[in-house]
Design a protein around this motif. Structure first.
Motif, PDB file in Angstrom:
ATOM      1  N   UNK A 158       0.620  -0.981  -0.312  1.00 39.38           N
ATOM      2  CA  UNK A 158       0.333  -0.247  -0.271  1.00 39.38           C
ATOM      3  C   UNK A 158       0.677   1.031  -0.005  1.00 39.38           C
ATOM      4  N   UNK A 159       1.810   0.927   0.761  1.00 41.86           N
ATOM      5  CA  UNK A 159       2.196   2.390   1.204  1.00 41.86           C
ATOM      6  C   UNK A 159       3.963   2.988  -0.435  1.00 41.86           C
ATOM      7  N   UNK A 201      -6.838  -5.566  -1.742  1.00 40.24           N
ATOM      8  CA  UNK A 201      -7.424  -5.293  -3.195  1.00 40.24           C
ATOM      9  C   UNK A 201      -7.816  -4.236  -4.315  1.00 40.24           C
ATOM     10  N   UNK A 202      -9.304  -4.052  -3.496  1.00 34.94           N
ATOM     11  CA  UNK A 202     -10.368  -3.259  -3.767  1.00 34.94           C
ATOM     12  C   UNK A 202      -9.579  -1.987  -4.092  1.00 34.94           C
ATOM     13  N   UNK A 203      -8.739  -1.479  -3.191  1.00 33.92           N
ATOM     14  CA  UNK A 203      -8.920  -0.182  -2.453  1.00 33.92           C
ATOM     15  C   UNK A 203      -7.655   0.357  -3.500  1.00 33.92           C
ATOM     16  N   UNK A 204      -6.300  -0.922  -3.824  1.00 32.33           N
ATOM     17  CA  UNK A 204      -5.706   0.034  -4.732  1.00 32.33           C
ATOM     18  C   UNK A 204      -5.747  -0.288  -5.857  1.00 32.33           C
ATOM     19  N   UNK A 206      -9.155  -0.012  -7.775  1.00 30.49           N
ATOM     20  CA  UNK A 206      -9.992   1.615  -7.276  1.00 30.49           C
ATOM     21  C   UNK A 206      -8.619   3.057  -8.046  1.00 30.49           C
ATOM     22  N   UNK A 207      -7.664   3.083  -6.670  1.00 28.65           N
ATOM     23  CA  UNK A 207      -6.767   4.520  -6.899  1.00 28.65           C
ATOM     24  C   UNK A 207      -6.296   3.798  -7.639  1.00 28.65           C
ATOM     25  N   UNK A 208      -5.233   3.181  -8.046  1.00 31.80           N
ATOM     26  CA  UNK A 208      -4.353   2.727  -9.009  1.00 31.80           C
ATOM     27  C   UNK A 208      -4.482   2.385 -10.445  1.00 31.80           C
ATOM     28  N   UNK A 209      -4.666   2.739 -11.790  1.00 32.45           N
ATOM     29  CA  UNK A 209      -4.987   1.763 -12.560  1.00 32.45           C
ATOM     30  C   UNK A 209      -3.666   0.837 -13.119  1.00 32.45           C
ATOM     31  N   UNK A 210      -2.249   1.138 -12.482  1.00 27.00           N
ATOM     32  CA  UNK A 210      -1.557   0.065 -12.414  1.00 27.00           C
ATOM     33  C   UNK A 210      -1.448  -1.070 -11.978  1.00 27.00           C
ATOM     34  N   UNK A 211      -1.738  -0.957 -10.314  1.00 26.34           N
ATOM     35  CA  UNK A 211      -1.877  -1.471  -9.452  1.00 26.34           C
ATOM     36  C   UNK A 211      -2.633  -3.001 -10.241  1.00 26.34           C
ATOM     37  N   UNK A 212      -4.172  -2.457 -11.062  1.00 28.09           N
ATOM     38  CA  UNK A 212      -5.151  -3.237 -11.705  1.00 28.09           C
ATOM     39  C   UNK A 212      -5.149  -3.860 -12.308  1.00 28.09           C
ATOM     40  N   UNK A 213      -3.369  -3.380 -13.071  1.00 24.77           N
ATOM     41  CA  UNK A 213      -3.389  -4.431 -14.548  1.00 24.77           C
ATOM     42  C   UNK A 213      -2.359  -5.180 -14.639  1.00 24.77           C
ATOM     43  N   UNK A 214      -1.677  -4.219 -13.411  1.00 22.50           N
ATOM     44  CA  UNK A 214      -0.714  -5.615 -12.447  1.00 22.50           C
ATOM     45  C   UNK A 214      -1.146  -6.940 -11.610  1.00 22.50           C
ATOM     46  N   UNK A 215      -1.910  -6.650 -11.386  1.00 23.93           N
ATOM     47  CA  UNK A 215      -2.680  -7.195 -10.200  1.00 23.93           C
ATOM     48  C   UNK A 215      -3.727  -8.655 -11.431  1.00 23.93           C
ATOM     49  N   UNK A 216      -4.392  -7.902 -12.538  1.00 22.08           N
ATOM     50  CA  UNK A 216      -5.166  -8.746 -13.357  1.00 22.08           C
ATOM     51  C   UNK A 216      -3.668  -9.808 -14.122  1.00 22.08           C
ATOM     52  N   UNK A 217      -2.623  -9.444 -14.211  1.00 18.53           N
ATOM     53  CA  UNK A 217      -1.962 -10.485 -15.097  1.00 18.53           C
ATOM     54  C   UNK A 217      -1.838 -12.050 -14.213  1.00 18.53           C
ATOM     55  N   UNK A 218      -2.533 -12.189 -12.567  1.00 19.95           N
ATOM     56  CA  UNK A 218      -2.528 -13.265 -12.240  1.00 19.95           C
ATOM     57  C   UNK A 218      -0.677 -13.944 -12.400  1.00 19.95           C
ATOM     58  N   UNK A 219       0.223 -13.076 -12.312  1.00 21.25           N
ATOM     59  CA  UNK A 219       1.758 -13.631 -12.111  1.00 21.25           C
ATOM     60  C   UNK A 219       1.747 -13.949 -10.663  1.00 21.25           C
ATOM     61  N   UNK A 220       2.713 -14.779 -10.485  1.00 21.79           N
ATOM     62  CA  UNK A 220       3.118 -14.977  -9.187  1.00 21.79           C
ATOM     63  C   UNK A 220       4.483 -14.982  -8.689  1.00 21.79           C
TER      64      UNK A 220
END
Length: 289
Positions: A158-159, A201-204, A206-220
């Protein structure tokens, strides 16, 4: 039919992985021009020797595949070791688990003592949702005094997105942040029903488009070790090696230790940082007095 969170995530993970592969990479001809990138479901099914309908039900979260079949699919999709671990962690969940240690983890007293004894080495304890659970004085000097941050906001990932000083501190902010995301998703497989993680995850998102993109990649990726470049406002550039030590009594608590090669400019930089932190502490004490 309602979907279980772990099966739904497993399907999304498989979908993301096949999107990364081309037919030529798995020994198939490209054929006609494609509207979407990656392998089609029927191509994965063909290589795994199952029907397209059967594979589709796995990706849709409507079917729990057997271990031998998942092994076959993992081979078809060229999954690496961390990705395979994540896949089987998800597949092993027959029901949604909730964290056993309550809403927030607490660092063991002995861990804090270990941190405090590392006087020349920045170190902090990170929890399952990247909560910062404990830290030493040199970590506070390198990043910030985490104690001044409200506990519910004291979350490393988050930071990275909410604090401008984190973007300034990391010379390779994007690389650091993407790694934090894939590590978080790796650990999330243990608790696919974790409400606090879902809220984060919901907060970030909504806050940041880059987070949405990278989280949606489902990489680990599993936590391990590496090297990062930092730009500290008081001591300048530092190139530090980081390593992960796992707590024996709670494997979901990790001590992240940062070091520099003896004799290197960054080694001298850490010594300077320790001296600077001592001066800051002395000045603060004198001011209070």
């Amino acid at each position: 039919m309602s979907r279980n969170p772990h099966l739904n995530e497993l399907g999304e993970f498989l979908k993301a992985r096949r999107a990364e592969l081309s037919p030529s990479e798995v020994g198939l001809r490209g054929g006609q021009r494609r509207r979407v990138r990656g392998l089609r479901r029927e191509e994965v099914a063909l290589l795994a020797a199952i029907s397209t309908e059967y594979y589709a039900r796995i990706e849709q979260g409507r079917l729990q595949a057997s271990t031998p079949l998942l092994n076959e699919i993992a081979q078809v999709l060229r999954l690496n070791e961390d990705q395979r671990t994540y896949l089987f962690d998800l597949a092993a969940k027959e029901s949604v688990r909730t964290p056993i240690s309550g809403d927030r983890q607490q660092a063991d007293t002995q861990l804090q003592r270990i941190l405090d004894n590392l006087t020349g080495t920045p170190a902090f304890v990170i929890g399952r949702r990247t909560d910062i659970l404990a830290w030493n004085e040199l970590a506070a000097a390198l990043w910030t005094d985490f104690g001044r941050i409200p506990e519910q906001e004291r979350v490393f990932i988050r930071l990275l997105f909410t604090e401008p000083w984190m973007r300034e501190l990391y010379a390779d902010w994007e690389e650091v942040t993407r790694l934090a995301i894939v590590q978080l998703r790796m650990e999330s497989a243990r608790y696919p029903g974790d409400r606090r993680l879902a809220a984060l995850v919901e907060e970030l998102s909504a806050r940041d488009a880059q987070f949405r993109q990278w989280w949606a990649e489902h990489d680990v990726a599993a936590r391990g070790k590496g090297t990062k470049k930092l730009r500290h406002p008081a001591v300048g550039e530092l190139t530090l090696d980081w390593d992960t030590l796992t707590c024996a009594t709670d494997p979901e608590q990790h001590i992240i230790v940062w070091t520099a090669a003896p004799g290197s400019p960054s080694y001298d930089g850490l010594r300077l940082l320790a001296s600077w932190a001592t001066d800051q502490k002395r000045t603060a004490s004198d001011t209070v007095a």
